[in-house]
Design a protein around this motif. Structure first.
Motif, PDB file in Angstrom:
ATOM      1  N   THR A 107      11.494  18.629 -16.046  1.00  0.00           N
ATOM      2  CA  THR A 107      10.973  18.227 -14.747  1.00  0.00           C
ATOM      3  C   THR A 107      11.826  18.873 -13.665  1.00  0.00           C
ATOM      4  N   PHE A 108      11.188  19.601 -12.760  1.00  0.00           N
ATOM      5  CA  PHE A 108      11.919  20.203 -11.651  1.00  0.00           C
ATOM      6  C   PHE A 108      12.280  19.115 -10.638  1.00  0.00           C
ATOM      7  N   ALA A 109      13.214  19.428  -9.778  1.00  0.00           N
ATOM      8  CA  ALA A 109      13.609  18.506  -8.710  1.00  0.00           C
ATOM      9  C   ALA A 109      13.664  19.249  -7.391  1.00  0.00           C
ATOM     10  N   GLY A 110      13.314  18.551  -6.322  1.00  0.00           N
ATOM     11  CA  GLY A 110      13.377  19.168  -5.002  1.00  0.00           C
ATOM     12  C   GLY A 110      12.821  18.241  -3.944  1.00  0.00           C
ATOM     13  N   THR A 111      13.097  18.568  -2.701  1.00  0.00           N
ATOM     14  CA  THR A 111      12.653  17.735  -1.583  1.00  0.00           C
ATOM     15  C   THR A 111      12.049  18.600  -0.487  1.00  0.00           C
ATOM     16  N   LYS A 112      11.297  17.925   0.363  1.00  0.00           N
ATOM     17  CA  LYS A 112      10.770  18.539   1.572  1.00  0.00           C
ATOM     18  C   LYS A 112      11.468  17.897   2.768  1.00  0.00           C
ATOM     19  N   THR A 113      11.968  18.719   3.671  1.00  0.00           N
ATOM     20  CA  THR A 113      12.569  18.223   4.903  1.00  0.00           C
ATOM     21  C   THR A 113      11.915  18.921   6.088  1.00  0.00           C
ATOM     22  N   ILE A 114      12.049  18.288   7.236  1.00  0.00           N
ATOM     23  CA  ILE A 114      11.546  18.881   8.477  1.00  0.00           C
ATOM     24  C   ILE A 114      12.724  19.036   9.422  1.00  0.00           C
ATOM     25  N   GLY A 116      13.969  19.475  13.013  1.00  0.00           N
ATOM     26  CA  GLY A 116      13.483  19.275  14.369  1.00  0.00           C
ATOM     27  C   GLY A 116      13.036  17.864  14.637  1.00  0.00           C
ATOM     28  N   ARG A 117      12.758  17.111  13.578  1.00  0.00           N
ATOM     29  CA  ARG A 117      12.430  15.697  13.697  1.00  0.00           C
ATOM     30  C   ARG A 117      12.475  15.057  12.326  1.00  0.00           C
ATOM     31  N   ASP A 118      12.398  13.726  12.300  1.00  0.00           N
ATOM     32  CA  ASP A 118      12.423  12.989  11.040  1.00  0.00           C
ATOM     33  C   ASP A 118      11.076  13.081  10.335  1.00  0.00           C
ATOM     34  N   MET A 119      11.111  12.910   9.006  1.00  0.00           N
ATOM     35  CA  MET A 119       9.883  12.820   8.228  1.00  0.00           C
ATOM     36  C   MET A 119       9.202  11.495   8.521  1.00  0.00           C
ATOM     37  N   THR A 120       7.865  11.481   8.461  1.00  0.00           N
ATOM     38  CA  THR A 120       7.101  10.245   8.552  1.00  0.00           C
ATOM     39  C   THR A 120       6.206  10.141   7.327  1.00  0.00           C
ATOM     40  N   GLU A 121       5.610   8.978   7.127  1.00  0.00           N
ATOM     41  CA  GLU A 121       4.746   8.796   5.964  1.00  0.00           C
ATOM     42  C   GLU A 121       3.479   9.645   6.061  1.00  0.00           C
ATOM     43  N   ASP A 122       3.182  10.142   7.240  1.00  0.00           N
ATOM     44  CA  ASP A 122       2.016  11.007   7.409  1.00  0.00           C
ATOM     45  C   ASP A 122       2.321  12.471   7.094  1.00  0.00           C
ATOM     46  N   ASP A 123       3.592  12.783   6.897  1.00  0.00           N
ATOM     47  CA  ASP A 123       3.982  14.174   6.633  1.00  0.00           C
ATOM     48  C   ASP A 123       3.847  14.466   5.142  1.00  0.00           C
ATOM     49  N   VAL A 124       2.653  14.855   4.736  1.00  0.00           N
ATOM     50  CA  VAL A 124       2.379  15.158   3.332  1.00  0.00           C
ATOM     51  C   VAL A 124       2.089  16.650   3.222  1.00  0.00           C
ATOM     52  N   PHE A 125       2.888  17.342   2.414  1.00  0.00           N
ATOM     53  CA  PHE A 125       2.749  18.777   2.235  1.00  0.00           C
ATOM     54  C   PHE A 125       2.425  19.076   0.775  1.00  0.00           C
ATOM     55  N   THR A 126       1.870  20.251   0.530  1.00  0.00           N
ATOM     56  CA  THR A 126       1.365  20.599  -0.792  1.00  0.00           C
ATOM     57  C   THR A 126       2.108  21.811  -1.348  1.00  0.00           C
ATOM     58  N   PHE A 127       2.366  21.772  -2.663  1.00  0.00           N
ATOM     59  CA  PHE A 127       3.126  22.816  -3.345  1.00  0.00           C
ATOM     60  C   PHE A 127       2.432  23.138  -4.667  1.00  0.00           C
ATOM     61  N   VAL A 128       2.522  24.392  -5.084  1.00  0.00           N
ATOM     62  CA  VAL A 128       1.883  24.804  -6.327  1.00  0.00           C
ATOM     63  C   VAL A 128       2.936  25.361  -7.279  1.00  0.00           C
ATOM     64  N   VAL A 129       2.783  25.009  -8.563  1.00  0.00           N
ATOM     65  CA  VAL A 129       3.645  25.522  -9.631  1.00  0.00           C
ATOM     66  C   VAL A 129       2.783  26.427 -10.505  1.00  0.00           C
ATOM     67  N   ASP A 142       6.469  12.647  -1.160  1.00  0.00           N
ATOM     68  CA  ASP A 142       6.249  11.283  -0.697  1.00  0.00           C
ATOM     69  C   ASP A 142       6.893  11.107   0.678  1.00  0.00           C
ATOM     70  N   GLU A 143       6.894   9.854   1.169  1.00  0.00           N
ATOM     71  CA  GLU A 143       7.380   9.621   2.534  1.00  0.00           C
ATOM     72  C   GLU A 143       8.865   9.874   2.681  1.00  0.00           C
ATOM     73  N   THR A 144       9.613   9.897   1.563  1.00  0.00           N
ATOM     74  CA  THR A 144      11.042  10.191   1.640  1.00  0.00           C
ATOM     75  C   THR A 144      11.320  11.687   1.604  1.00  0.00           C
ATOM     76  N   GLY A 145      10.282  12.478   1.315  1.00  0.00           N
ATOM     77  CA  GLY A 145      10.451  13.924   1.200  1.00  0.00           C
ATOM     78  C   GLY A 145      10.560  14.405  -0.230  1.00  0.00           C
TER      79      GLY A 145
END
Length: 356
Positions: A107-114, A116-129, A142-145
């Motif tokens: 299982t890979f591990a990683g996070t999404k951060t923004i 310039g501002r904090d992440m919100t629960e509406d910040d959902v991004f998509t990634f492909v493997v 998820d909402e934590t990134g």
């Protein structure tokens, strides 16, 4: 099936006649099963029915063969001191096939951060493997990134080296520029020979910089869209008709209201004036905050050519906030502390003369 037979691969088989155990045997390193030689005497004349099955148990990735054979032997007296022993054809084909399988996972591990501002629960991004041209999974954060990378499961057929690419497939929008980095993740799969696969720790490389990484992490950049504010008001003139462009109004920095105006506006024939948006570079905002201005007549308090100018100073406060859902900057404006107070100047014209 699944791997070669080893010298240590000893399996056990039982030969039964009814409820009686005739023999328990094993295979040798070549796989040959050492079935016993059955000897008969006159007392054994008749029909003998045997069952043959494997009694080994599953384990270490091996699933034993569950088939059971029935072998029938006819024993007859030849009358010459010998017995005629006739077995069914399968007596020489009592073969068992076990299956070897091994499994492992990563299982890979990683996070999404923004940035310039904090992440919100509406910040959902998509990634492909991807593995080559094959899509392994499309995942989101998820909402934590945290990115919900899949657990990739392997079997014996997967022994070898696997190279995956991981990238973000979201698009820019709402003030966010997505991360264009692509990662390669290399995993080596080896058979431990005991039903398990040795899956190496992922080797991660960020292709854009050719640097190694500890996780498959993406960082987006948030830049709020600028907002431009237009300020305007109205001029009344008593005593005569107004002429277009007759009066001037200044927009001043509240901290420097006696200095030069940031912008000059003139009245139209109806007395309205606007600090033109296209020229209002000082009031195009790219950051949140509170901004204070003063609006007043250029000739405030003076009497010129019979016109007495209004000396009112209007304090204009613009509060710029960030709408994180849209990526847009928004503003509210108050005049002298109220959102409804108009900017309105009243000048008075009087003609004065002397005669004899």
């Amino acid at each position: 099936e699944g791997r070669a037979l080893k010298e240590s691969d000893k399996f056990t088989f039982v030969v039964m006649e009814g409820e009686t155990e005739i023999a328990t045997v094993q295979n040798d390193e070549t796989g040959v099963i050492a079935y016993p030689k059955l000897e008969y005497t006159l007392s054994d004349v008749g029909t003998h029915t045997y069952t043959v099955k494997e009694t080994s148990e599953n384990g270490k990735g091996i699933t034993v063969d569950t088939k059971s054979y029935t072998v029938t032997v006819e024993v007859e007296d030849n009358g010459d001191g010998t017995l005629a022993v006739t077995a069914t054809e399968n007596a020489e084909a009592l073969n068992f096939t076990n299956t070897y399988a091994a499994a492992g996972e990563v299982t890979f591990a990683g996070t999404k951060t923004i940035e310039g501002r904090d992440m919100t629960e509406d910040d959902v991004f998509t990634f492909v493997v991807m593995e080559g041209e094959t899509e392994i999974a499309t995942v989101q954060n998820d909402e934590t990134g945290a990115i919900a990378y899949p657990t990739i499961e392997y079997t014996l057929a997967d022994v070898g080296t696997h190279t995956y690419t991981v990238k973000e497939t979201s698009t820019d929008g709402n003030g966010i520029t997505v991360d264009t980095n692509t990662y390669t993740v290399t995993v080596t799969v080896e058979d431990n020979g005991d039903g398990t696969l040795n899956v190496s720790a992922p080797v991660i490389t960020k292709l854009t910089t050719n640097e190694s990484a500890n996780s498959v992490t993406f960082t987006n950049i948030y830049t709020p869209v600028e907002v431009t504010v237009t300020i305007g008001g109205h001029k009344d003139l008593t005593g005569r008709d107004m002429v277009a462009d007759e009066f001037q109004f200044g927009l001043y920095d509240a901290d420097n209201a006696t200095g030069d105006p940031l912008l000059i506006a003139k009245n139209d024939i109806n007395g309205d004036f606007t600090f033109a948006e296209t020229a209002l570079k000082e009031l195009t905002f790219t950051a949140t905050g509170t901004y204070k201005f003063i609006v007043k007549e250029v000739n405030a308090g003076k009497t010129v050519n019979g016109v007495t100018y209004d000396d009112t100073d209007y304090e204009v406060i613009i509060t710029v906030t960030n709408n994180k859902a849209t990526g847009m900057l928004e503003y509210t404006m108050t005049v002298d502390g109220s959102a409804t107070t108009p900017i309105n100047f009243t000048n008075t014209y009087a003609a004065v003369g002397t005669g004899t």
